[in-house]
Design a protein around this motif. Structure first.
Motif, PDB file in Angstrom:
ATOM      1  N   TRP A 184      -3.596   6.016 -36.052  1.00 45.99           N
ATOM      2  CA  TRP A 184      -4.630   5.961 -37.931  1.00 45.99           C
ATOM      3  C   TRP A 184      -4.856   4.353 -37.308  1.00 45.99           C
ATOM      4  O   TRP A 184      -4.561   3.137 -36.977  1.00 45.99           O
ATOM      5  CB  TRP A 184      -3.725   5.563 -38.883  1.00 45.99           C
ATOM      6  CG  TRP A 184      -4.017   6.964 -38.631  1.00 45.99           C
ATOM      7  CD1 TRP A 184      -2.237   7.822 -39.273  1.00 45.99           C
ATOM      8  CD2 TRP A 184      -4.642   7.928 -39.710  1.00 45.99           C
ATOM      9  NE1 TRP A 184      -2.508   9.067 -39.250  1.00 45.99           N
ATOM     10  CE2 TRP A 184      -3.955   8.907 -40.171  1.00 45.99           C
ATOM     11  CE3 TRP A 184      -5.827   7.706 -40.062  1.00 45.99           C
ATOM     12  CZ2 TRP A 184      -4.395  10.921 -40.338  1.00 45.99           C
ATOM     13  CZ3 TRP A 184      -6.910   9.224 -41.423  1.00 45.99           C
ATOM     14  CH2 TRP A 184      -5.941  10.138 -40.905  1.00 45.99           C
ATOM     15  N   THR A 202      -6.193   0.668 -37.758  1.00 43.66           N
ATOM     16  CA  THR A 202      -5.927  -0.223 -38.668  1.00 43.66           C
ATOM     17  C   THR A 202      -7.919  -0.489 -39.266  1.00 43.66           C
ATOM     18  O   THR A 202      -8.567  -0.527 -38.899  1.00 43.66           O
ATOM     19  CB  THR A 202      -5.699  -1.629 -38.590  1.00 43.66           C
ATOM     20  OG1 THR A 202      -6.433  -1.637 -37.883  1.00 43.66           O
ATOM     21  CG2 THR A 202      -4.202  -0.737 -38.197  1.00 43.66           C
ATOM     22  N   GLU A 203      -7.729  -0.659 -40.762  1.00 43.23           N
ATOM     23  CA  GLU A 203      -8.930  -1.510 -41.164  1.00 43.23           C
ATOM     24  C   GLU A 203      -9.419  -2.415 -40.564  1.00 43.23           C
ATOM     25  O   GLU A 203     -11.068  -2.907 -40.360  1.00 43.23           O
ATOM     26  CB  GLU A 203      -8.476  -2.132 -42.905  1.00 43.23           C
ATOM     27  CG  GLU A 203      -8.280  -1.239 -43.679  1.00 43.23           C
ATOM     28  CD  GLU A 203      -9.263  -0.019 -43.784  1.00 43.23           C
ATOM     29  OE1 GLU A 203     -10.569  -1.156 -44.183  1.00 43.23           O
ATOM     30  OE2 GLU A 203      -8.741   0.934 -44.703  1.00 43.23           O
ATOM     31  N   GLU A 204      -8.918  -3.574 -39.417  1.00 45.33           N
ATOM     32  CA  GLU A 204      -9.562  -4.384 -38.716  1.00 45.33           C
ATOM     33  C   GLU A 204     -10.098  -3.910 -37.348  1.00 45.33           C
ATOM     34  O   GLU A 204     -11.481  -4.856 -37.569  1.00 45.33           O
ATOM     35  CB  GLU A 204      -8.096  -5.346 -38.628  1.00 45.33           C
ATOM     36  CG  GLU A 204      -8.715  -6.536 -37.448  1.00 45.33           C
ATOM     37  CD  GLU A 204      -7.472  -7.402 -36.770  1.00 45.33           C
ATOM     38  OE1 GLU A 204      -7.557  -7.792 -35.732  1.00 45.33           O
ATOM     39  OE2 GLU A 204      -6.612  -7.647 -38.005  1.00 45.33           O
ATOM     40  N   GLN A 205      -9.432  -3.131 -36.976  1.00 46.40           N
ATOM     41  CA  GLN A 205     -10.075  -2.201 -35.418  1.00 46.40           C
ATOM     42  C   GLN A 205     -11.290  -1.047 -36.376  1.00 46.40           C
ATOM     43  O   GLN A 205     -12.403  -1.201 -35.530  1.00 46.40           O
ATOM     44  CB  GLN A 205      -8.621  -0.967 -35.509  1.00 46.40           C
ATOM     45  CG  GLN A 205      -7.763  -1.344 -34.894  1.00 46.40           C
ATOM     46  CD  GLN A 205      -6.338  -0.447 -34.204  1.00 46.40           C
ATOM     47  OE1 GLN A 205      -6.225   0.778 -35.075  1.00 46.40           O
ATOM     48  NE2 GLN A 205      -5.476  -0.895 -33.569  1.00 46.40           N
ATOM     49  N   PHE A 206     -10.918  -0.460 -37.122  1.00 45.40           N
ATOM     50  CA  PHE A 206     -12.417  -0.247 -37.907  1.00 45.40           C
ATOM     51  C   PHE A 206     -13.652  -0.986 -38.569  1.00 45.40           C
ATOM     52  O   PHE A 206     -14.547  -0.426 -37.610  1.00 45.40           O
ATOM     53  CB  PHE A 206     -11.905   1.447 -39.251  1.00 45.40           C
ATOM     54  CG  PHE A 206     -13.497   2.197 -39.992  1.00 45.40           C
ATOM     55  CD1 PHE A 206     -13.519   2.860 -38.135  1.00 45.40           C
ATOM     56  CD2 PHE A 206     -13.793   1.462 -40.245  1.00 45.40           C
ATOM     57  CE1 PHE A 206     -14.690   3.734 -39.263  1.00 45.40           C
ATOM     58  CE2 PHE A 206     -14.978   1.880 -40.801  1.00 45.40           C
ATOM     59  CZ  PHE A 206     -15.344   3.477 -40.233  1.00 45.40           C
ATOM     60  N   ALA A 207     -13.311  -2.071 -38.527  1.00 47.03           N
ATOM     61  CA  ALA A 207     -14.113  -3.398 -38.651  1.00 47.03           C
ATOM     62  C   ALA A 207     -14.819  -3.802 -37.401  1.00 47.03           C
ATOM     63  O   ALA A 207     -16.345  -3.852 -37.708  1.00 47.03           O
ATOM     64  CB  ALA A 207     -13.913  -4.187 -39.724  1.00 47.03           C
ATOM     65  N   SER A 217     -10.330   8.475 -35.707  1.00 46.41           N
ATOM     66  CA  SER A 217      -8.281   8.615 -35.747  1.00 46.41           C
ATOM     67  C   SER A 217      -8.095   9.743 -35.286  1.00 46.41           C
ATOM     68  O   SER A 217      -7.307   9.973 -34.946  1.00 46.41           O
ATOM     69  CB  SER A 217      -7.509   8.045 -37.225  1.00 46.41           C
ATOM     70  OG  SER A 217      -8.144   6.720 -37.449  1.00 46.41           O
ATOM     71  N   GLU A 255     -17.073  -0.164 -36.549  1.00 43.96           N
ATOM     72  CA  GLU A 255     -18.376   0.601 -37.579  1.00 43.96           C
ATOM     73  C   GLU A 255     -19.312  -0.316 -37.380  1.00 43.96           C
ATOM     74  O   GLU A 255     -20.513   0.873 -37.714  1.00 43.96           O
ATOM     75  CB  GLU A 255     -18.121  -0.319 -39.040  1.00 43.96           C
ATOM     76  CG  GLU A 255     -18.395   0.709 -39.855  1.00 43.96           C
ATOM     77  CD  GLU A 255     -17.994   0.998 -41.546  1.00 43.96           C
ATOM     78  OE1 GLU A 255     -18.667   0.970 -42.145  1.00 43.96           O
ATOM     79  OE2 GLU A 255     -17.253  -0.945 -41.319  1.00 43.96           O
ATOM     80  N   ASP A 276     -15.479  10.929 -43.923  1.00 37.75           N
ATOM     81  CA  ASP A 276     -15.247  10.083 -43.466  1.00 37.75           C
ATOM     82  C   ASP A 276     -14.493   9.424 -41.541  1.00 37.75           C
ATOM     83  O   ASP A 276     -13.714   9.801 -41.164  1.00 37.75           O
ATOM     84  CB  ASP A 276     -13.885   9.070 -43.822  1.00 37.75           C
ATOM     85  CG  ASP A 276     -13.186   7.699 -43.229  1.00 37.75           C
ATOM     86  OD1 ASP A 276     -14.004   7.003 -43.659  1.00 37.75           O
ATOM     87  OD2 ASP A 276     -12.131   7.503 -43.736  1.00 37.75           O
ATOM     88  N   ARG A 283     -13.638   6.530 -40.126  1.00 35.85           N
ATOM     89  CA  ARG A 283     -12.257   5.968 -39.902  1.00 35.85           C
ATOM     90  C   ARG A 283     -11.280   7.477 -39.748  1.00 35.85           C
ATOM     91  O   ARG A 283     -10.735   8.019 -38.755  1.00 35.85           O
ATOM     92  CB  ARG A 283     -11.490   4.927 -40.632  1.00 35.85           C
ATOM     93  CG  ARG A 283     -10.339   4.275 -40.590  1.00 35.85           C
ATOM     94  CD  ARG A 283      -9.758   3.340 -41.207  1.00 35.85           C
ATOM     95  NE  ARG A 283      -8.639   3.332 -41.300  1.00 35.85           N
ATOM     96  CZ  ARG A 283      -7.841   3.282 -42.274  1.00 35.85           C
ATOM     97  NH1 ARG A 283      -8.174   2.249 -43.100  1.00 35.85           N
ATOM     98  NH2 ARG A 283      -6.764   2.153 -42.041  1.00 35.85           N
TER      99      ARG A 283
END
Length: 130
Positions: A7, A9-14, A37, A17, A31, A33
């Protein structure tokens, strides 16, 4: 319930994006993300797309998005951006395979016995004549 797997992380996806296509027509997109993943999970595990856990979204979506983004060059842009940020090298190996061979396959015809030099064999009389 979320199973163990990969999965972002929010930081990786940011970081990813801004590199993703934003053109969306028709049905609302699953989604990104979750889908990324799922794609990474399938590629890391070496499994089939159909065997991806349902938590990542529809399996057909995982496959279609992977293929479409590959055709658009999205994955290459992601790899370039990661490499420029000090991530993995610009070109990386995504897949490899190992082929098992039986022990007798190492020597070729007649096994792995040592052969005489061609020069020595040519200097001797032929074996077919007395």
């Amino acid at each position: 319930m979320i199973r163990e797997g990969f999965w972002l992380t929010e930081e990786q996806f940011a970081r990813l994006e801004p590199l993703l296509p934003a053109d969306s027509r028709g049905k609302p997109r699953v989604d990104d993300r979750r889908v990324i993943s799922g794609i990474v999970h399938v590629l890391k595990s070496g499994g089939r797309w159909i065997d991806a856990p349902p938590e990542y979204g529809p399996r057909k979506t995982l496959y279609n998005r992977f293929v479409r983004w590959a055709a658009k060059g999205v994955w290459m842009e992601i790899f370039r951006a990661l490499a420029a940020a000090g991530g993995p090298p610009a070109q990386i190996l995504l897949d490899s395979s190992a082929v098992k061979a039986p022990r007798c396959a190492s020597g070729g015809k007649g096994g792995s016995a040592r052969r005489r030099s061609v020069d020595r064999a040519a200097a001797e009389p032929p074996k077919s004549m007395p």
